[in-house]
Design an enzyme around this catalytic site. Structure first.
Site, short mmCIF file in Angstrom:
data_model
loop_
_atom_site.label_atom_id
_atom_site.label_comp_id
_atom_site.label_asym_id
_atom_site.label_seq_id
_atom_site.Cartn_x
_atom_site.Cartn_y
_atom_site.Cartn_z
N ASP A 48 47.59 27.87 36.39
CA ASP A 48 46.65 27.26 37.04
C ASP A 48 44.99 28.49 37.29
OD1 ASP A 48 45.62 25.29 39.90
OD2 ASP A 48 44.90 27.49 40.15
N TYR A 53 37.38 31.64 38.86
CA TYR A 53 38.30 33.12 38.34
C TYR A 53 37.53 33.45 37.27
CZ TYR A 53 41.84 30.32 41.33
OH TYR A 53 41.97 29.25 41.80
N LYS A 78 39.34 24.89 37.11
CA LYS A 78 37.49 23.48 38.72
C LYS A 78 36.76 23.94 38.39
CE LYS A 78 42.26 25.64 41.14
NZ LYS A 78 42.24 27.04 40.44
N HIS A 111 36.63 22.39 42.56
CA HIS A 111 37.06 23.49 43.36
C HIS A 111 36.46 23.03 45.11
CE1 HIS A 111 38.60 28.12 42.25
NE2 HIS A 111 38.65 27.88 43.94
N1 LIG Z 1 41.52 26.12 44.91
C1 LIG Z 1 41.72 27.17 45.56
O1 LIG Z 1 40.13 27.02 46.40
C2 LIG Z 1 42.14 28.16 45.22
C3 LIG Z 1 42.32 29.37 46.66
C4 LIG Z 1 42.98 30.62 46.53
C5 LIG Z 1 44.29 30.71 45.96
N2 LIG Z 1 43.78 29.19 45.02
C6 LIG Z 1 45.57 29.27 43.71
O2 LIG Z 1 46.85 29.98 44.18
C7 LIG Z 1 46.97 30.42 43.74
C8 LIG Z 1 48.04 31.65 44.45
O3 LIG Z 1 46.93 31.73 45.49
P1 LIG Z 1 46.93 33.54 45.88
O4 LIG Z 1 46.91 34.84 44.09
O5 LIG Z 1 46.05 33.45 46.85
O6 LIG Z 1 48.12 33.72 46.80
P2 LIG Z 1 49.44 34.01 46.63
O7 LIG Z 1 50.58 33.20 45.72
O8 LIG Z 1 50.27 33.01 48.12
O9 LIG Z 1 50.35 35.61 47.08
C9 LIG Z 1 49.58 36.47 45.99
C10 LIG Z 1 50.12 38.10 46.49
O10 LIG Z 1 51.09 38.24 47.28
C11 LIG Z 1 51.59 39.35 46.20
N3 LIG Z 1 53.77 38.65 45.53
C12 LIG Z 1 54.13 37.09 44.50
N4 LIG Z 1 55.37 37.03 44.68
C13 LIG Z 1 55.35 38.44 45.22
C14 LIG Z 1 56.82 38.45 45.13
N5 LIG Z 1 58.27 37.99 44.06
N6 LIG Z 1 57.29 39.91 46.27
C15 LIG Z 1 56.45 40.18 46.86
N7 LIG Z 1 54.84 39.84 47.19
C16 LIG Z 1 54.79 39.03 46.02
C17 LIG Z 1 51.38 38.90 44.58
O11 LIG Z 1 51.22 40.48 44.35
P3 LIG Z 1 50.87 41.34 42.76
O12 LIG Z 1 50.56 40.11 42.45
O13 LIG Z 1 51.12 43.05 43.12
O14 LIG Z 1 52.77 40.39 42.28
C18 LIG Z 1 49.88 38.84 45.83
O15 LIG Z 1 49.73 40.04 45.83
C19 LIG Z 1 45.69 31.26 42.95
O16 LIG Z 1 46.26 32.02 42.20
C20 LIG Z 1 45.41 30.61 42.72
O17 LIG Z 1 45.38 30.16 41.56
C21 LIG Z 1 43.89 28.23 45.01
#
Ligand SMILES: NC(=O)c1ccc[n+]([C@@H]2O[C@H](COP(=O)([O-])OP(=O)(O)OC[C@H]3O[C@@H](n4cnc5c(N)ncnc54)[C@H](OP(=O)(O)O)[C@@H]3O)[C@@H](O)[C@H]2O)c1
Length: 288
Positions: A48, A53, A78, A111
């Site tokens: 994704d 980004y 997106k 998006h």
């Molecule tokens: N459509 C939208 O508007 C939108 C908005 C937000 C996000 N997104 C998508 O959703 C994805 C995920 O959301 P997000 O990046 O906000 O957050 P998330 O996946 O909920 O959390 C990521 C965080 O958790 C940590 N983490 C991941 N796996 C872990 C584990 N097994 N143990 C401990 N910590 C862990 C990561 O650290 P490390 O990196 O250090 O591993 C990072 O700090 C985004 O990357 C994006 O692709 C879309």
């Protein structure tokens, strides 16, 4: 052995989508290739990204370096939330494909219904979203995009596309995690055959200290992130966890366990989570 990484959902356009994806938000362009290559090496098929980004180039490099066959992967990008006219959206699709170095993406989303500076402030940009949608429908007909959908759409935003668009969105990608799940949006999407994708499924990494989650995760012999990702799967959504290290990337795909009905009831009743800290600067966590 088959795992969640091998499983798919069926979309309303007849195509399939992997049940678990890899998020790349906040992975810099120069680090994205390595992260994506690691994720694909670990068995993820769904990557994704987004124009916003600014890492589509690196994501594309990681895809090519992975050695995986293109047809075995599922790539989503997106269109910038700020692009609300036909021509800008159309041009941006070509720019994305060029940056990714791909002939097509599997999924293309709007998006957000409004530019980020006016996120969920009340101007739904109905006309602009229909222009963007038309550019996406044309890209789909031209084979540049397989499936098209939306993100951060409220139900009225979806109605606009459902009433005036030719093609029905296949997904609505929404902030969805334990303690912050918009059941009104999930129910509405389900009613219309639209799949929900769960972004920030582990609350952007901000719920690691929660006592209820820690106690429950211990009982299942899993980590809090694994429990949270499994919650999204139990809801029938596509979790898109982001991780940097191979250890986290691998761990987040080890979610082949079931949460009991009783524990799901506890998770569904968790108080609203708002502890995003510094990340509240991002509109998606601002509570709008
Ligand atoms: N459509 C939208 O508007 C939108 C908005 C937000 C996000 N997104 C998508 O959703 C994805 C995920 O959301 P997000 O990046 O906000 O957050 P998330 O996946 O909920 O959390 C990521 C965080 O958790 C940590 N983490 C991941 N796996 C872990 C584990 N097994 N143990 C401990 N910590 C862990 C990561 O650290 P490390 O990196 O250090 O591993 C990072 O700090 C985004 O990357 C994006 O692709 C879309």
């Amino acid at each position: 052995m088959m795992t969640i990484l091998d499983e798919d959902y069926r979309l309303n356009d007849g195509l399939t989508i992997p049940k678990l994806g890899f998020g790349t938000w906040l992975i810099d362009d120069d680090k994205a290739a390595a992260a994506v290559k690691t994720a694909i090496g670990s068995g993820y098929r769904y990557i994704d990204t987004a124009q916003a980004y600014e890492n589509e180039r690196g994501v594309g490099e990681g895809i090519r370096d992975s050695g995986a066959r293109r047809e075995d992967l599922f790539v989503c990008t997106k269109i910038q939330a700020e692009y609300k006219d036909y021509q800008t959206a159309k041009d941006s699709i070509d720019t994305s494909l060029e940056a990714l170095g791909l002939d097509y993406v599997d999924l293309l989303l709007i998006h957000a219904p409004e530019p980020w500076a006016h996120f969920h402030e009340g101007d739904h940009c109905f006309a602009g979203n229909l222009e963007v949608w038309r550019a996406m429908e044309e890209a789909q007909k031209a084979g540049k995009v397989r499936s098209i959908g939306v993100s951060n759409f409220e139900n009225v935003d979806l109605d606009n596309i459902l009433e005036h668009g030719e093609v029905k969105p296949v997904v609505n990608q929404l902030l969805t995690h334990v303690g912050n799940t918009r059941f009104d949006l999930l129910d509405y999407a389900k009613e219309h055959g639209i799949l929900v994708e769960a972004y920030s499924p582990i609350a952007h990494g901000k719920m690691g200290e929660d006592e209820t989650l820690n106690a429950m995760a211990r009982r299942y012999g899993v980590s809090v992130p694994q429990l949270m990702i499994r919650y999204c799967l139990e809801l029938g959504t596509v979790p898109l966890p982001k991780a940097s290290s191979k250890a986290h990337i691998d761990a987040n795909a080890q979610v082949d366990f079931a949460i009991s009905e009783e524990d799901m009831a506890t998770l569904l009743a968790m108080p609203h989570f708002d502890g995003y800290g510094d990340a509240k600067q991002f509109q998606v966590f601002s509570g709008k």
